[in-house]
Enzyme design. Structure first.
Site, PDB file in Angstrom:
ATOM      1  N   ASP A 126      61.162   5.142  19.209  1.00  0.00           N
ATOM      2  CA  ASP A 126      60.423   6.349  19.563  1.00  0.00           C
ATOM      3  C   ASP A 126      60.321   6.560  21.074  1.00  0.00           C
ATOM      4  O   ASP A 126      59.951   7.646  21.516  1.00  0.00           O
ATOM      5  CB  ASP A 126      58.995   6.278  18.997  1.00  0.00           C
ATOM      6  CG  ASP A 126      58.977   6.210  17.479  1.00  0.00           C
ATOM      7  OD1 ASP A 126      59.775   6.923  16.867  1.00  0.00           O
ATOM      8  OD2 ASP A 126      58.170   5.445  16.935  1.00  0.00           O
ATOM      9  N   ASP A 136      55.803  10.236  13.877  1.00  0.00           N
ATOM     10  CA  ASP A 136      56.498   9.214  13.121  1.00  0.00           C
ATOM     11  C   ASP A 136      55.756   9.010  11.802  1.00  0.00           C
ATOM     12  O   ASP A 136      54.603   9.409  11.661  1.00  0.00           O
ATOM     13  CB  ASP A 136      56.521   7.914  13.945  1.00  0.00           C
ATOM     14  CG  ASP A 136      57.439   6.873  13.339  1.00  0.00           C
ATOM     15  OD1 ASP A 136      58.385   7.254  12.641  1.00  0.00           O
ATOM     16  OD2 ASP A 136      57.192   5.682  13.561  1.00  0.00           O
ATOM     17  N   ASP A 152      55.442   4.566  17.349  1.00  0.00           N
ATOM     18  CA  ASP A 152      55.007   3.207  17.649  1.00  0.00           C
ATOM     19  C   ASP A 152      56.169   2.250  17.899  1.00  0.00           C
ATOM     20  O   ASP A 152      55.964   1.145  18.378  1.00  0.00           O
ATOM     21  CB  ASP A 152      54.148   2.649  16.507  1.00  0.00           C
ATOM     22  CG  ASP A 152      54.870   2.671  15.161  1.00  0.00           C
ATOM     23  OD1 ASP A 152      56.022   3.125  15.115  1.00  0.00           O
ATOM     24  OD2 ASP A 152      54.269   2.230  14.167  1.00  0.00           O
TER      25      ASP A 152
END
Length: 911
Positions: free
Chosen positions: A655, A332, A651
């Site tokens: 996700d 990410d 996070d």
């Protein structure tokens, strides 16, 4: 008929159409009676609980593994041989493994509970025309929900009224900045992160207020869709567990075949059935590596401890080595490669460009001019007023707790506060110098904020100043002049300002403009009549402030290290393509000399690709922007379909499905949501992507040490089995007995083999490419070495056993010599296994002190089993003389020399 699901595309309907479709009232809300009826019809506003597996079935599942079958067989056999202590040890290992697996599985299932907890809150609703506070579980489609700063959005809402409303959707979409909300009609294809007229369950209201109609609750929300994806995502075997399972199946089949063959040969030779069966059992006991499960568990546990010291916490034990075999890391952006803290990096004024140092919200750094000198505010009036406008025309606040600085409010405003503080214009200083008297708040239509202040620094005691910040185009429309280098107003150069803004935006920076207007002694700007109409074409432009969520300091080095280790790194984010591309370039994910078209893809572009095109694009591209949770999951699955071992970092709530699907999910410990942590296999306690590099290194070291243990222990097991087989074939007495085999296997596994778990990582471990996903646990070269050492053991033990008998030794004495030969060869071979390719002497003799301690303990045990009468009785051994020890040492040294020559020859061929 109401349609309260997210599939109704409420964002593409006008608020009036949504009201009609939901049979709702945008002012009085639902009646209590309707709310009760709809709650009964649609159910509570909570995510559905997963169908759990019974405890008994979950416990039974822990024993469903070929290696466990082998251990159970070993325990049963040793019990049948009346070796109850050894049998208890083996069954103890089986039980411990089952308990650990049961506990780890329970923790993994906590991911769904973490998602459900996100919507357990209270909500302010309007029913029957009156405001009420109700548990969020009682919300129903059509409810009118009121929002204000600090609220958690309790359900998916179609907004019908907004006042300066901004919602932090980073946990859901990956968008780093709060999203401005508005009651507009949007195209049906609008991505979730761009739906300005919607507020989604689980997100947070950053500023402003608003009201919205509930259009989806529980499992029908966007959060509910992620919950479904998490539940559907398959928890894959790690490379280690998959390879151990395959290895165990082969080992089990081989043991059964060899034991059956031994029994058959004995019967054909006319030997006693009971004795032959005992010999077959002895062969099976010898061939089973009883110490392997304990070695695997302890080696992984040591890896867990090492990773914890490097700020990576492991939640599933096999995940320790998975990173070592990772071929692709999907990361990410927000909070992983970046700090998730907006930072002003550049201030542009009509007379110069300034660089702001320091990252994050800590007011630590300085402002440099074009000549890299610290900028003095007295010499740069435009810079001073731009910083003052950013800090005073601002509703955010800075706080410090335990040395950690945080921003309360909009991150963009927080970044401007911090930039001013770095120049000595902290919030307290600004509040004293420019007390605020009136405000024109920011709105999406206005696109700027304006404030009226008393100017305590003015010569005129009644002096006031107007400060403005907002979008570049909108602020320019208010400006007739700009401040020059002497602080004097001059005609504004709009072309230069727009060119500078375009250049900064092209670098992935968010750009805001600032302006001021001194109104000394004027009454037209009094607090009561402060109005935006008074500002038009009168403001003085002061500058541009460009900010970004900056990369972590070590991110670029970590990405480079991953590339050097042969690991591809791909950014998967919900943020805009421009921002993602800029960050990717800064951390080394994109080569500036290569065209970005093939390397950067958006969610919209991915959705338009066919299956084959999608797979090819996934392999080729390095940045995927504006992607949905479903697309993140599909990207991971596509990489896995191409035989990649995928590590996914993240996070946010968005996700979680991909974290669970990936070979190893890596969550952020500081900034990550509980949902992400629960779905992950590993949590980074410092939220730093660079820690992944350390985890990869540790993972490779763990796999190396496991491979070394297996390469060390198998020759003994194979040799023990073959020496029994040889005795049956030749009709001779058994050179070693079952109890002696158990002594060798259990003591050497603990005292010798486990010491390899403490072996330091070899030099250059990160310079080699990752293991091929389809590479077996033992390569052909290692199998050849294992067979070589096994052959040396069989030949040496058989020769020594027959020599001792031929020269007058008793059967117990001859067997004792054979037992000690097996152990001494293992000791010599142990030092060779410290490196499977390099010479043992080049590693340093004392670099693993635990190995020296283990060898000393094992040798003490061998002296005990040879010379202590009680142990002679238990293990059918007898004292042997010094000449026998000399023969044992010579054979062990010769075997070690042969292995060293083989290693050197193979290393030469490898070159």
């Amino acid at each position: 008929m109401i349609t309260p699901s997210s599939t109704a595309a409420h964002h593409e309907l006008s608020s009036h159409e949504v009201v009609l479709r939901l049979e709702a009232d945008p002012h009085r809300g639902l009646s209590e009676q309707k709310a009760v009826e709809r709650l009964a019809r649609f159910g509570p506003n909570s995510l559905p609980a997963a169908e759990g597996t019974g405890s008994a079935a979950r416990i039974a599942r822990q024993f469903h593994h070929p290696l466990i079958y082998v251990l159970i067989a070993a325990g049963t056999i040793t019990a049948a041989l009346d070796e109850y202590v050894d049998s208890a040890v083996i069954f103890g290992v089986v039980l411990i493994n089952a308990v650990v697996g049961f506990i780890q599985e329970a923790k993994a299932e906590a991911a769904l509970e973490g998602l459900r907890s996100m919507v357990r809150t209270r909500a302010r609703v309007v029913r029957d025309g009156h405001q009420r506070t109700v548990p969020s579980e009682e919300l129903v489609p059509g409810d009118l929900v009121l929002l204000e700063a600090g609220d958690k959005v309790p359900a998916d809402l179609r907004l019908v009224r907004v006042t300066e409303l901004r919602v932090d959707e980073s946990a859901l979409t990956g968008e780093s900045a709060p999203t401005v909300k508005d009651d507009v009609v949007l195209p049906g294809s609008t991505a979730v992160g761009d739906r300005r007229n919607m507020a989604y369950s689980g997100t947070l209201v950053a500023t402003g207020s608003g009201a919205g109609l509930v259009v989806a609750t529980g499992g029908e929300t966007e959060l509910g869709e992620i919950h479904r994806l998490v539940g559907a995502a398959e928890t894959l075997d790690t490379p280690l567990t998959a390879k151990l399972a395959e290895f165990s199946k082969i080992l089990t089949a081989g043991i059964l075949v060899l034991a059956a063959l031994t029994f058959g040969v004995g019967l054909l030779r006319g030997q006693d059935t009971v004795e032959t069966f005992t010999a077959a059992i002895a062969l099976a006991v010898g061939a089973i590596p009883e110490g392997l499960p304990a070695a695997v568990t302890i080696t992984l546990a040591i890896g867990v401890a090492r990773m914890a010291r490097r700020r990576a916490v492991i939640r599933r034990l096999p995940a320790v080595e998975t990173l070592g075999g990772t071929t692709v890391i999907c990361t990410d952006k927000t909070g992983t490669l970046t700090q998730n803290q907006m930072t002003v990096t550049t201030v542009w004024t009509p007379r110069g460009r300034f660089t702001v140092t320091g990252l994050g919200y800590a007011p630590e750094g300085v402002i440099h001019d074009a000549h890299d000198n610290v900028a003095a505010l007295g010499s740069h009036p435009a810079l001073r007023w731009s910083l003052l406008a950013g800090a005073a025309c601002n509703d955010a606040a800075m706080t410090e707790h335990a040395g950690q600085w945080q921003v309360v409010g909009d991150p963009t405003e927080g970044a401007m506060l911090v930039a001013a503080a770095k120049a000595g214009l902290g919030p307290a200083v600004v509040a004293r110098a420019l007390p605020r008297r009136a405000t024109i708040p920011f709105s999406s239509q206005r696109n700027y904020m304006a404030t009226l202040h008393e100017d305590a620094t003015s010569v005129d005691s009644k002096g006031h100043v107007v400060l403005v910040k907002g979008s570049v185009e909108r602020v320019l429309c208010l400006c007739a002049c700009q401040l020059d280098g002497e602080g004097v107003a001059a005609p504004v150069n709009s072309v230069a300002v727009l060119d500078a803004a375009a250049e900064l935006a092209g670098q992935g920076l968010r750009v805001l403009a600032t302006a001021m207007l001194p109104v000394a002694g004027s009454n037209e700007f009094g607090p009561a009549d402060f109005d935006e109409e008074l500002l038009s074409n009168r403001m003085v432009f002061t500058g541009l402030q460009a900010m970004a969520d900056p990369p972590r300091a070590a991110a670029a080095g970590a990405v480079a290290a991953c590339h050097a280790a042969g690991i591809a790194v791909k950014m998967i984010t919900g943020d805009h393509a421009g921002t993602a591309t800029a960050i990717a370039g800064q951390v080394g994910l994109l080569d500036p000399n290569e065209p970005a078209e093939d390397r950067v893809l958006t969610g919209t572009e991915l959705a338009a690709l066919s299956g084959a095109e999608f797979t090819a694009a996934v392999e080729r591209a390095s940045v995927f922007a504006r992607v949905s949770p479903e697309q993140k999951l599909r990207l991971v699955e596509a990489l896995q379909a191409r035989e990649h071992v995928v590590a996914m970092t993240g996070d946010g709530v968005n996700d979680a499905p991909a974290l669970r699907q990936a070979g190893i999910g890596v969550a952020m410990g500081l900034g990550g949501t509980e949902v992400a942590k629960d779905a992950a296999d590993m949590v980074l306690t410092d939220d730093d992507f660079a820690t992944i590099e350390a985890a990869v290194e540790e993972g490779r070291g763990v796999f190396d040490n496991l491979t070394k243990f297996i390469a060390w222990t198998l020759p003994t097991n194979i040799g023990e089995g073959l020496v029994i087989f040889a005795a049956i074939v030749f009709g001779a007495a058994l050179p070693i007995m079952p109890t002696q085999i158990l002594w060798i296997n259990m003591t050497t596994a603990v005292a010798l083999g486990l010491m390899l778990a403490f072996e330091p990582k070899e030099a250059g471990i990160m310079a080699r490419p990752p293991r091929a996903p389809d590479q077996p646990l033992l390569t052909r070269a290692l199998m050849a070495r294992i067979l070589l050492v096994s052959s040396l053991l069989v030949a040496g033990a058989w020769w020594l056993f027959q020599w001792e008998l031929a020269n007058g030794a008793s059967l117990p004495e001859a067997r004792t010599a054979a037992v000690n030969l097996f152990v001494l060869v293992e000791v010599f071979y142990l030092f060779s296994c410290r490196s499977l390719a390099r010479s043992a002497w080049r590693l340093g003799f004392f670099t693993n002190r635990w190995l020296i301690i283990g060898v000393a303990g094992q040798l003490a045990g061998q002296l005990a089993i040879t010379y202590v009468p009680a142990m002679n009785t238990v293990f059918d051994t007898a004292p042997i003389g010094g000449d026998a020890w000399l023969r044992i040492l010579l054979i062990a040294a010769a075997a070690s020399l042969v292995v060293a020559v083989d290693k050197r020859v193979r290393r030469g061929h490898a070159r």
